[in-house]
Design a protein around this motif. Sequence first.
Motif, mmCIF file in Angstrom:
data_model
loop_
_atom_site.group_PDB
_atom_site.id
_atom_site.type_symbol
_atom_site.label_atom_id
_atom_site.label_comp_id
_atom_site.label_asym_id
_atom_site.label_seq_id
_atom_site.Cartn_x
_atom_site.Cartn_y
_atom_site.Cartn_z
ATOM 1 N N ASN A 165 159.146 -52.330 11.581
ATOM 2 C CA ASN A 165 160.288 -53.214 11.764
ATOM 3 C C ASN A 165 161.309 -52.901 10.670
ATOM 4 O OD1 ASN A 165 162.068 -55.497 11.620
ATOM 5 N ND2 ASN A 165 160.551 -56.687 12.748
ATOM 6 N N ILE A 178 158.662 -62.103 6.311
ATOM 7 C CA ILE A 178 158.712 -63.107 7.382
ATOM 8 C C ILE A 178 160.084 -63.057 8.066
ATOM 9 C CG2 ILE A 178 156.884 -64.590 6.497
ATOM 10 C CD1 ILE A 178 159.056 -66.505 5.433
ATOM 11 N N ARG A 236 154.816 -68.517 9.538
ATOM 12 C CA ARG A 236 155.638 -67.550 10.266
ATOM 13 C C ARG A 236 154.834 -66.285 10.536
ATOM 14 N NH1 ARG A 236 161.578 -67.327 8.791
ATOM 15 N NH2 ARG A 236 162.031 -69.333 7.865
ATOM 16 N N GLU A 237 155.277 -65.552 11.525
ATOM 17 C CA GLU A 237 154.657 -64.255 11.820
ATOM 18 C C GLU A 237 155.031 -63.277 10.713
ATOM 19 O OE1 GLU A 237 154.844 -60.724 15.171
ATOM 20 O OE2 GLU A 237 155.513 -62.730 15.709
ATOM 21 N N ILE A 238 154.049 -62.526 10.255
ATOM 22 C CA ILE A 238 154.309 -61.525 9.221
ATOM 23 C C ILE A 238 154.797 -60.242 9.892
ATOM 24 C CG2 ILE A 238 153.280 -60.113 7.398
ATOM 25 C CD1 ILE A 238 151.414 -62.490 6.814
ATOM 26 N N VAL A 239 155.962 -59.783 9.446
ATOM 27 C CA VAL A 239 156.582 -58.574 9.987
ATOM 28 C C VAL A 239 155.734 -57.368 9.596
ATOM 29 C CG1 VAL A 239 158.642 -57.126 9.870
ATOM 30 C CG2 VAL A 239 158.869 -59.624 9.859
ATOM 31 N N LYS A 240 155.510 -56.492 10.543
ATOM 32 C CA LYS A 240 154.682 -55.302 10.307
ATOM 33 C C LYS A 240 155.539 -54.058 10.105
ATOM 34 C CE LYS A 240 150.806 -57.544 10.991
ATOM 35 N NZ LYS A 240 151.117 -58.911 10.643
ATOM 36 N N THR A 270 152.734 -69.585 5.070
ATOM 37 C CA THR A 270 152.309 -68.310 5.652
ATOM 38 C C THR A 270 151.299 -67.604 4.755
ATOM 39 O OG1 THR A 270 154.461 -68.131 6.761
ATOM 40 C CG2 THR A 270 153.118 -66.125 6.613
ATOM 41 N N SER A 296 147.871 -69.045 4.811
ATOM 42 C CA SER A 296 147.171 -68.937 6.098
ATOM 43 C C SER A 296 146.456 -67.599 6.248
ATOM 44 C CB SER A 296 148.160 -69.114 7.255
ATOM 45 O OG SER A 296 148.968 -67.964 7.420
ATOM 46 N N SER A 351 151.940 -56.548 5.481
ATOM 47 C CA SER A 351 152.749 -55.925 6.525
ATOM 48 C C SER A 351 152.167 -54.599 7.017
ATOM 49 C CB SER A 351 154.183 -55.693 6.023
ATOM 50 O OG SER A 351 154.835 -56.929 5.847
#
Length: 154
Positions: free
Chosen positions: A11, A52, A4-8, A38, A41, A92
Amino acid sequence: MSVREIVKVGNDVLIRKSRRVTEINDEVLELIQDLKDTLYSVDGVGLAAPQIGVLKKVFLIDLRDGSEPLILLNPKITKKIGRSEGAEGCLSYPGYEGIVVRPRKVIATGMNEKGENIQVEAEGLMARAICHETDHLEGILYMDKSKRMYKLEE
């Protein structure tokens, strides 16, 4: 199961409190697998569900030192011992670190992925990571506790 994309930082999901996990079901098991996929990766030692985009009290820590990874649901730090000041980073908030004071040792309780209640005693980096990831579940970022932030280039 997916990366999954890691929230920065920036957010709002990162500054909201997560909800308790009330049962181990397919959704929770999929979340745990996504945390694993995740984290493995990227170059990091811990990842909490809000990172995530999921507001559930679940985190994964793997120090990648040959020890067993720690998956903890509904964690609660029940005891803090000593004091340790050290550098901390966050997936993040890439490219930065901060100096944060954390306990040298912690005792934490929660559930494992099988739904069993467990207690974890940790010190050093594992204690720091448990504190860091537990904070994520409460909407607290390490920058809020940092004595000094700096770019990794420094």
